[in-house]
Design an enzyme around this catalytic site. Structure first.
Site, PDB file in Angstrom:
ATOM      1  N   ARG A  70      61.774 -11.408  22.421  1.00 16.01           N
ATOM      2  CA  ARG A  70      61.511 -11.361  23.708  1.00 16.01           C
ATOM      3  C   ARG A  70      60.673 -10.046  24.099  1.00 16.01           C
ATOM      4  O   ARG A  70      59.968 -10.068  25.071  1.00 16.01           O
ATOM      5  CB  ARG A  70      62.886 -11.113  24.520  1.00 16.01           C
TER       6      ARG A  70
ATOM      7  N   ILE B 134      61.263 -10.628  33.681  1.00 17.92           N
ATOM      8  CA  ILE B 134      61.725 -11.563  32.883  1.00 17.92           C
ATOM      9  C   ILE B 134      63.379 -11.231  33.262  1.00 17.92           C
ATOM     10  O   ILE B 134      63.834 -10.254  32.908  1.00 17.92           O
ATOM     11  CB  ILE B 134      61.387 -10.961  31.382  1.00 17.92           C
ATOM     12  N   SER B 135      63.983 -12.615  33.023  1.00 17.49           N
ATOM     13  CA  SER B 135      65.477 -12.535  33.428  1.00 17.49           C
ATOM     14  C   SER B 135      66.296 -11.824  32.470  1.00 17.49           C
ATOM     15  O   SER B 135      66.004 -11.717  31.216  1.00 17.49           O
ATOM     16  CB  SER B 135      65.853 -13.886  33.475  1.00 17.49           C
ATOM     17  N   GLN B 136      67.533 -11.252  32.954  1.00 20.24           N
ATOM     18  CA  GLN B 136      68.429 -10.763  32.014  1.00 20.24           C
ATOM     19  C   GLN B 136      68.961 -11.847  31.150  1.00 20.24           C
ATOM     20  O   GLN B 136      69.187 -13.133  31.575  1.00 20.24           O
ATOM     21  CB  GLN B 136      69.606 -10.218  32.968  1.00 20.24           C
ATOM     22  N   PRO B 137      69.070 -11.437  29.961  1.00 16.84           N
ATOM     23  CA  PRO B 137      69.534 -12.433  28.889  1.00 16.84           C
ATOM     24  C   PRO B 137      70.831 -12.994  29.194  1.00 16.84           C
ATOM     25  O   PRO B 137      70.697 -14.335  29.130  1.00 16.84           O
ATOM     26  CB  PRO B 137      69.576 -11.644  27.658  1.00 16.84           C
TER      27      PRO B 137
END
Length: 216
Positions: free
Chosen positions: A37, A63-66
């Site tokens: 990431r 970038i989205s939260q995992p």
């Protein structure tokens, strides 16, 4: 894919954190644990690369939260070879998770610059996906129907075009609500004109922009 030793432990810790938050699918966890990431964000943000948080990637996008990526992916219930449409390529992170799980991925991004960056990132890291610039609220009818569709931005309503591009048995995972919070929905096409709708947890996404979204 060569590992950067600095990030091996943080990535493992992220996977353990996602398990504690309720992610159960081992294939999803394995995918999250493999993807670098940190290569999708600015170097200044490297210390936060494997924190469970969304991070800026420019143009008002993140970038989205995992956990969000893992939760949406788990809801898709992907099998290897499934054809998956992603709405909102962004950094390419979600796309990479889908590829890791053996899906054939088609992804639509409205920002040309993000499209080019994601395409380059995917190539550099060895992932193959079909990408295009366009209005994701209209789906990608050329390659329909899909076994799964995932929308990575908050919509005011469920776009008709997306549900119509599902296979029988296909699943649409989409956050729907206002600009403050959205309810995650899973809509399964069970017949030609029959759909099952499940309401799941609340999330917070950037807005889905487009003809069938929040407008331009």
């Amino acid at each position: 894919m060569q590992q950067d030793r600095r990030f091996v432990r943080p990535r493992r810790q992220l996977v353990e954190h996602l398990k504690e938050k309720g992610i159960k699918d081992p294939k999803v966890l394995a995918a999250i644990g493999k993807i670098p990431r940190h290569k999708l964000i600015d170097t200044a943000l490297y210390p936060k690369a494997y924190k469970d948080t969304a991070l800026p990637i420019g143009m008002g996008q993140t970038i989205s939260q995992p956990f969000t990526v893992a939760a949406q992916t788990e809801l898709l219930a992907i099998e290897p070879g499934d054809k998956i449409l992603e709405i909102g390529t962004g950094s390419g992170y979600q796309c990479m998770v889908l590829c890791e799980m053996g899906a054939d991925v088609y992804s639509v991004e409205r920002h040309k610059d993000l499209y080019h960056r994601a395409k380059e990132s995917l190539k550099d890291l060895g992932y193959n996906a079909m990408l295009k610039v366009g209005d994701g609220t209209l789906g990608w009818s050329t390659y329909a129907p899909y076994d799964g569709i995932v929308v990575t931005a908050g919509a005011p309503v469920v776009p008709d075009d997306l549900v119509q591009q599902l296979n029988i048995g296909g699943r649409l995972v989409i956050p729907v609500g206002d600009d403050e919070k959205q309810m995650m929905l899973r809509i399964t096409r069970v017949g030609e004109n029959d759909y099952e709708r499940e309401e799941l947890a609340d999330f917070k996404f950037v807005p889905l922009i487009g003809e069938k979204g929040w407008g331009e």
